[in-house]
Design a protein around this motif. Structure first.
Motif, mmCIF file in Angstrom:
data_model
loop_
_atom_site.group_PDB
_atom_site.id
_atom_site.type_symbol
_atom_site.label_atom_id
_atom_site.label_comp_id
_atom_site.label_asym_id
_atom_site.label_seq_id
_atom_site.Cartn_x
_atom_site.Cartn_y
_atom_site.Cartn_z
ATOM 1 N N VAL A 34 0.834 -1.209 0.000
ATOM 2 C CA VAL A 34 0.000 0.000 0.000
ATOM 3 C C VAL A 34 0.865 1.254 0.000
ATOM 4 O O VAL A 34 0.624 2.201 -0.763
ATOM 5 C CB VAL A 34 -0.961 0.005 1.213
ATOM 6 C CG1 VAL A 34 -1.642 1.365 1.358
ATOM 7 C CG2 VAL A 34 -2.003 -1.094 1.058
ATOM 8 N N LEU A 35 1.899 1.289 0.834
ATOM 9 C CA LEU A 35 2.784 2.459 0.869
ATOM 10 C C LEU A 35 3.518 2.628 -0.465
ATOM 11 O O LEU A 35 3.684 3.751 -0.956
ATOM 12 C CB LEU A 35 3.792 2.329 2.013
ATOM 13 C CG LEU A 35 3.251 2.580 3.420
ATOM 14 C CD1 LEU A 35 4.354 2.408 4.456
ATOM 15 C CD2 LEU A 35 2.640 3.981 3.535
ATOM 16 N N ALA A 36 3.944 1.511 -1.073
ATOM 17 C CA ALA A 36 4.615 1.583 -2.372
ATOM 18 C C ALA A 36 3.662 2.143 -3.427
ATOM 19 O O ALA A 36 4.067 2.942 -4.285
ATOM 20 C CB ALA A 36 5.121 0.204 -2.782
ATOM 21 N N HIS A 37 2.408 1.735 -3.372
ATOM 22 C CA HIS A 37 1.399 2.228 -4.314
ATOM 23 C C HIS A 37 1.217 3.741 -4.171
ATOM 24 O O HIS A 37 1.171 4.468 -5.171
ATOM 25 C CB HIS A 37 0.067 1.511 -4.064
ATOM 26 C CG HIS A 37 -1.084 2.042 -4.864
ATOM 27 N ND1 HIS A 37 -1.449 1.509 -6.085
ATOM 28 C CD2 HIS A 37 -1.944 3.065 -4.619
ATOM 29 C CE1 HIS A 37 -2.490 2.181 -6.553
ATOM 30 N NE2 HIS A 37 -2.810 3.123 -5.680
ATOM 31 N N GLU A 38 1.139 4.227 -2.920
ATOM 32 C CA GLU A 38 0.942 5.658 -2.707
ATOM 33 C C GLU A 38 2.178 6.464 -3.127
ATOM 34 O O GLU A 38 2.055 7.541 -3.710
ATOM 35 C CB GLU A 38 0.604 5.937 -1.237
ATOM 36 C CG GLU A 38 -0.660 5.249 -0.733
ATOM 37 C CD GLU A 38 -1.881 5.503 -1.598
ATOM 38 O OE1 GLU A 38 -1.953 6.573 -2.242
ATOM 39 O OE2 GLU A 38 -2.767 4.628 -1.647
ATOM 40 N N VAL A 39 3.364 5.933 -2.854
ATOM 41 C CA VAL A 39 4.593 6.601 -3.299
ATOM 42 C C VAL A 39 4.649 6.631 -4.827
ATOM 43 O O VAL A 39 5.091 7.615 -5.427
ATOM 44 C CB VAL A 39 5.840 5.897 -2.719
ATOM 45 C CG1 VAL A 39 7.117 6.417 -3.387
ATOM 46 C CG2 VAL A 39 5.913 6.110 -1.208
ATOM 47 N N MET A 40 4.166 5.571 -5.465
ATOM 48 C CA MET A 40 4.156 5.528 -6.923
ATOM 49 C C MET A 40 3.227 6.599 -7.487
ATOM 50 O O MET A 40 3.511 7.177 -8.545
ATOM 51 C CB MET A 40 3.735 4.128 -7.401
ATOM 52 C CG MET A 40 3.966 3.893 -8.886
ATOM 53 S SD MET A 40 5.694 4.155 -9.394
ATOM 54 C CE MET A 40 6.525 2.977 -8.320
ATOM 55 N N HIS A 41 2.134 6.868 -6.807
ATOM 56 C CA HIS A 41 1.260 7.972 -7.220
ATOM 57 C C HIS A 41 2.070 9.272 -7.295
ATOM 58 O O HIS A 41 1.939 10.045 -8.247
ATOM 59 C CB HIS A 41 0.114 8.154 -6.223
ATOM 60 C CG HIS A 41 -1.126 7.390 -6.561
ATOM 61 N ND1 HIS A 41 -1.788 7.540 -7.762
ATOM 62 C CD2 HIS A 41 -1.841 6.483 -5.841
ATOM 63 C CE1 HIS A 41 -2.855 6.751 -7.778
ATOM 64 N NE2 HIS A 41 -2.909 6.094 -6.629
ATOM 65 N N LEU A 42 2.901 9.479 -6.281
ATOM 66 C CA LEU A 42 3.710 10.704 -6.225
ATOM 67 C C LEU A 42 4.732 10.715 -7.364
ATOM 68 O O LEU A 42 4.918 11.746 -8.033
ATOM 69 C CB LEU A 42 4.418 10.791 -4.872
ATOM 70 C CG LEU A 42 5.161 12.097 -4.570
ATOM 71 C CD1 LEU A 42 4.212 13.279 -4.579
ATOM 72 C CD2 LEU A 42 5.882 12.002 -3.225
ATOM 73 N N HIS A 43 5.387 9.594 -7.591
ATOM 74 C CA HIS A 43 6.370 9.499 -8.670
ATOM 75 C C HIS A 43 5.725 9.784 -10.023
ATOM 76 O O HIS A 43 6.263 10.544 -10.839
ATOM 77 C CB HIS A 43 7.015 8.118 -8.669
ATOM 78 C CG HIS A 43 7.888 7.869 -9.859
ATOM 79 N ND1 HIS A 43 9.122 8.460 -10.020
ATOM 80 C CD2 HIS A 43 7.690 7.099 -10.976
ATOM 81 C CE1 HIS A 43 9.661 8.074 -11.167
ATOM 82 N NE2 HIS A 43 8.817 7.256 -11.760
ATOM 83 N N LEU A 44 4.574 9.169 -10.269
ATOM 84 C CA LEU A 44 3.889 9.367 -11.552
ATOM 85 C C LEU A 44 3.426 10.811 -11.706
ATOM 86 O O LEU A 44 3.423 11.364 -12.814
ATOM 87 C CB LEU A 44 2.697 8.408 -11.659
ATOM 88 C CG LEU A 44 3.028 6.907 -11.699
ATOM 89 C CD1 LEU A 44 1.757 6.081 -11.764
ATOM 90 C CD2 LEU A 44 3.919 6.576 -12.888
ATOM 91 N N TYR A 45 3.047 11.423 -10.588
ATOM 92 C CA TYR A 45 2.635 12.826 -10.601
ATOM 93 C C TYR A 45 3.803 13.715 -11.010
ATOM 94 O O TYR A 45 3.665 14.604 -11.864
ATOM 95 C CB TYR A 45 2.125 13.199 -9.204
ATOM 96 C CG TYR A 45 1.691 14.638 -9.042
ATOM 97 C CD1 TYR A 45 0.593 15.136 -9.731
ATOM 98 C CD2 TYR A 45 2.373 15.498 -8.176
ATOM 99 C CE1 TYR A 45 0.175 16.459 -9.568
ATOM 100 C CE2 TYR A 45 1.980 16.812 -8.016
ATOM 101 C CZ TYR A 45 0.872 17.290 -8.704
ATOM 102 O OH TYR A 45 0.478 18.592 -8.546
ATOM 103 N N TYR A 46 4.964 13.467 -10.414
ATOM 104 C CA TYR A 46 6.171 14.225 -10.766
ATOM 105 C C TYR A 46 6.544 14.018 -12.237
ATOM 106 O O TYR A 46 6.977 14.947 -12.919
ATOM 107 C CB TYR A 46 7.356 13.789 -9.900
ATOM 108 C CG TYR A 46 7.318 14.253 -8.469
ATOM 109 C CD1 TYR A 46 6.595 15.382 -8.090
ATOM 110 C CD2 TYR A 46 8.024 13.559 -7.481
ATOM 111 C CE1 TYR A 46 6.569 15.802 -6.775
ATOM 112 C CE2 TYR A 46 8.007 13.979 -6.154
ATOM 113 C CZ TYR A 46 7.273 15.101 -5.811
ATOM 114 O OH TYR A 46 7.256 15.529 -4.510
#
Length: 228
Positions: free
Chosen positions: A150-162
């Protein structure tokens, strides 16, 4: 006609509910005790088409500028997670470790832990480039792999946003995020963390994530032998 009249007399709401309850209980016993699998019908979770997953794989490969190896939770963090899975300081260290793997400074991210599960959500994120908050909904009994996924998924949201990588449809964007999470080296934890598990009640089952274990396996198989 007389037979139909007699049968209709038994077709009350209460009797119908009783029959359905026994059918459900029989379904549970067959799956649990004979087939040894989680008694959750395939319709319980939305299936993702192979076409959509292929689109997400292709889009991420085309737009992602870096390559990422497999992620491994540091031994010290994993040990502390097993001892204190709901400890905020330990979870923040895990978050920062996941961020570091993606080349993100996790120290500026506010992590909010909740033990009051929100239906249909295990985590969430909000960001405006300068301030980011990640919410983690802990659901006892705590599953370490699910927390990591779950934490990896949320961090990936941030990466994709950047990176400006996204799909316009919200649900498709979640599939893209799960796909990217697997492709960036978190596949092992996503596979284990996205399994269907028994819930808090005896006959209840739950699952986090938007894709299934079979989808994770498919993505990882597709990645074998890739070269840029």
């Amino acid at each position: 006609m007389e037979l139909l009249y007699r049968i209709s007399g038994y077709l009350t709401i209460q009797n119908i509910c009783t029959v359905l309850t026994w059918i459900g209980f029989a379904y549970f016993l067959i799956n649990k005790l004979i087939l040894h699998r989680a008694p959750v019908p395939s319709t319980a979770f939305k299936r993702v088409s192979r076409e959509l997953i292929d689109q997400c794989i292709s889009q991420f490969r085309k737009q992602e500028q870096k390559e990422y190896g497999d992620y491994e939770v540091p031994v010290g963090i994993m040990r502390d997670l097993q001892l204190y899975p709901d400890n905020e300081e330990v979870l923040k260290r895990l978050l920062c470790s996941i961020c570091e793997h993606m080349g993100i400074d996790g120290s500026f991210i506010k992590l909010v832990i909740s033990d009051t599960p929100v239906p249909e959500r295990a985590g969430a994120i909000s960001t405006d480039l300068t301030f980011t908050t990640i919410w983690l909904e802990l659901r006892p009994p705590y599953r370490i792999d699910s927390i990591i996924a779950v934490l990896a998924h949320e961090v990936m949201h941030l990466h994709l946003y950047y990176a400006g990588i996204y799909r316009k449809d919200h649900w498709e964007n979640e599939i893209l995020t799960d796909t990217a999470t697997v492709m960036c080296g978190f596949g092992k934890y996503v596979y284990q963390g996205y399994a269907v598990n028994q819930g808090e009640m005896a006959l209840s089952y739950r699952k986090v994530g938007y894709i299934r274990q079979e989808d994770v396996k498919y993505i990882m198989e597709e990645m074998k032998g890739w070269s840029r």
